[in-house]
Scaffold this active site. Structure first.
Site, PDB file in Angstrom:
ATOM      1  N   GLU A 104     -89.772 -67.568  32.471  1.00  0.00           N
ATOM      2  CA  GLU A 104     -88.757 -68.363  33.169  1.00  0.00           C
ATOM      3  C   GLU A 104     -89.413 -69.179  34.269  1.00  0.00           C
ATOM      4  OE1 GLU A 104     -85.195 -65.955  34.012  1.00  0.00           O
ATOM      5  OE2 GLU A 104     -84.927 -67.108  35.843  1.00  0.00           O
ATOM      6  N   ASP A 106     -88.048 -71.366  37.512  1.00  0.00           N
ATOM      7  CA  ASP A 106     -86.769 -71.505  38.231  1.00  0.00           C
ATOM      8  C   ASP A 106     -86.744 -72.457  39.401  1.00  0.00           C
ATOM      9  OD1 ASP A 106     -85.359 -69.480  36.986  1.00  0.00           O
ATOM     10  OD2 ASP A 106     -86.114 -67.942  38.324  1.00  0.00           O
ATOM     11  N   GLU A 108     -83.674 -72.856  42.247  1.00  0.00           N
ATOM     12  CA  GLU A 108     -82.332 -72.421  42.652  1.00  0.00           C
ATOM     13  C   GLU A 108     -82.039 -73.033  44.008  1.00  0.00           C
ATOM     14  OE1 GLU A 108     -81.610 -68.199  42.623  1.00  0.00           O
ATOM     15  OE2 GLU A 108     -82.249 -68.004  40.549  1.00  0.00           O
TER      16      GLU A 108
END
Ligand SMILES: *[C@@H]1O[C@H](CO)[C@@H](O)[C@H](O)[C@H]1NC(C)=O
Length: 294
Positions: A104, A106, A108
């Site tokens: 993953e 990411d 955010e």
């Protein structure tokens, strides 16, 4: 045919031609994404596929994911984040594979009270293991206009970029025993959800539902990337924009990029797992030992 109807039909033809030129299928949200959470009420594709909005209310957030899976590439998305009092909300934008040992990459965005800065949280998971957080403030207000958030992912490194400025690099150090996302195809995901149990100042500031629904907007998606095809067990390098090259394949940071990442990391970095000695009393993870951005 009367002359007026000839004029009319040529105007129609011309406008059809212009319309085709101006609405390329590239980057179209209908063609590239599926709404996966929150329903049509909360997640909307607008302007013939050129704009997507997610929203969050007391009952649910919303989200979407790409139809394609990618194995390496450069993915760009323009995002305008929830304006005003966005405390407690989190907008995620990430690449992820499936399964227990997933990879993953990411982004955010942790909302905040009006006038207080968002935090951009980043992480990299490889073989199911994350714990590689770096957090930043942004050098602009991400709620007023669209800004471009990019992930460059090749065999050698992952580069996170904001408006083409590199903010983080995660190098492939498989030779030092650090797993690197290199063989699991990933989809693009995004969601807007309520995380007021932890997001803003560690959960101290709660979401103010009198301001709901909260909305984030997306446009100008571009994937210059290998699209994975399980039937062929391979991936075809494909750009949604034919004018682009495949420069991402060996993209690195040149001198200018190194200066900029240094500027971002010196001035805007809020948290770096690689300097959190308390968290790793037995010693920092091996990837932290190498210079930050080579
Ligand atoms: C919110 O604003 C406060 C005060 O400026 C700051 O300490 C914090 O890092 C900001 N971001 C989040 C997500 O709490």
């Amino acid at each position: 045919m009367s002359s007026s109807s000839t004029i009319l039909s040529s105007v129609l033809l011309l406008s059809l031609f212009v319309f085709t030129l101006l609405t390329p299928s590239e980057g179209n949200f209908y063609q590239n994404f599926d709404i996966t959470w929150g329903g049509d009420q909360r997640a909307k594709i607008l302007n013939g596929g050129q704009l997507l909005t997610l929203s969050l209310d007391k009952d649910s957030g919303s989200g979407f994911r790409s139809k394609n899976e990618y194995l390496f590439g450069r993915i760009d998305m323009q995002i305008k984040l929830v304006p005003g009092n966005s405390a407690g909300t989190v907008t995620t934008y990430y690449l992820s594979s499936e399964g227990p040992n997933h990879d993953e990459i990411d982004f955010e965005f942790l909302g905040n009270l009006s006038g207080d800065p968002y935090i951009l949280h980043t992480n990299v998971y490889s073989q199911g293991k994350g714990n590689r957080e770096q957090q930043f403030y942004l050098w602009f207000d991400p709620t007023i206009a669209f800004h471009t958030y990019s992930i460059v992912w090749n065999r050698l490194r992952i580069i996170f970029m904001v408006d083409k400025i590199p903010i983080r690099v995660f190098n492939n150090m498989e030779s030092m025993g650090v797993p690197f996302p290199s063989n699991q195809p990933m989809r693009i995901y995004s969601s807007l959800w309520n995380a007021d149990d932890w997001a803003t100042r560690g959960g101290l500031v709660k979401t103010d539902w009198t301001h709901a629904p909260f909305t984030a907007s997306y446009r100008n998606f571009n994937a210059n990337a290998c699209i994975w095809s399980s039937s062929q067990s391979s991936c075809a390098s494909k750009s949604t924009n034919s004018l682009q090259t495949n420069a991402w394949q060996d993209q690195t940071l040149e001198a200018a990029g190194r200066n900029r990442i240094r500027w971002v990391q010196n001035k805007y970095m809020v948290y770096n797992y690689c300097t959190d000695f308390k968290r790793f009393p037995q010693g920092l993870p091996p990837e932290c030992k190498r210079s930050r951005f080579l």
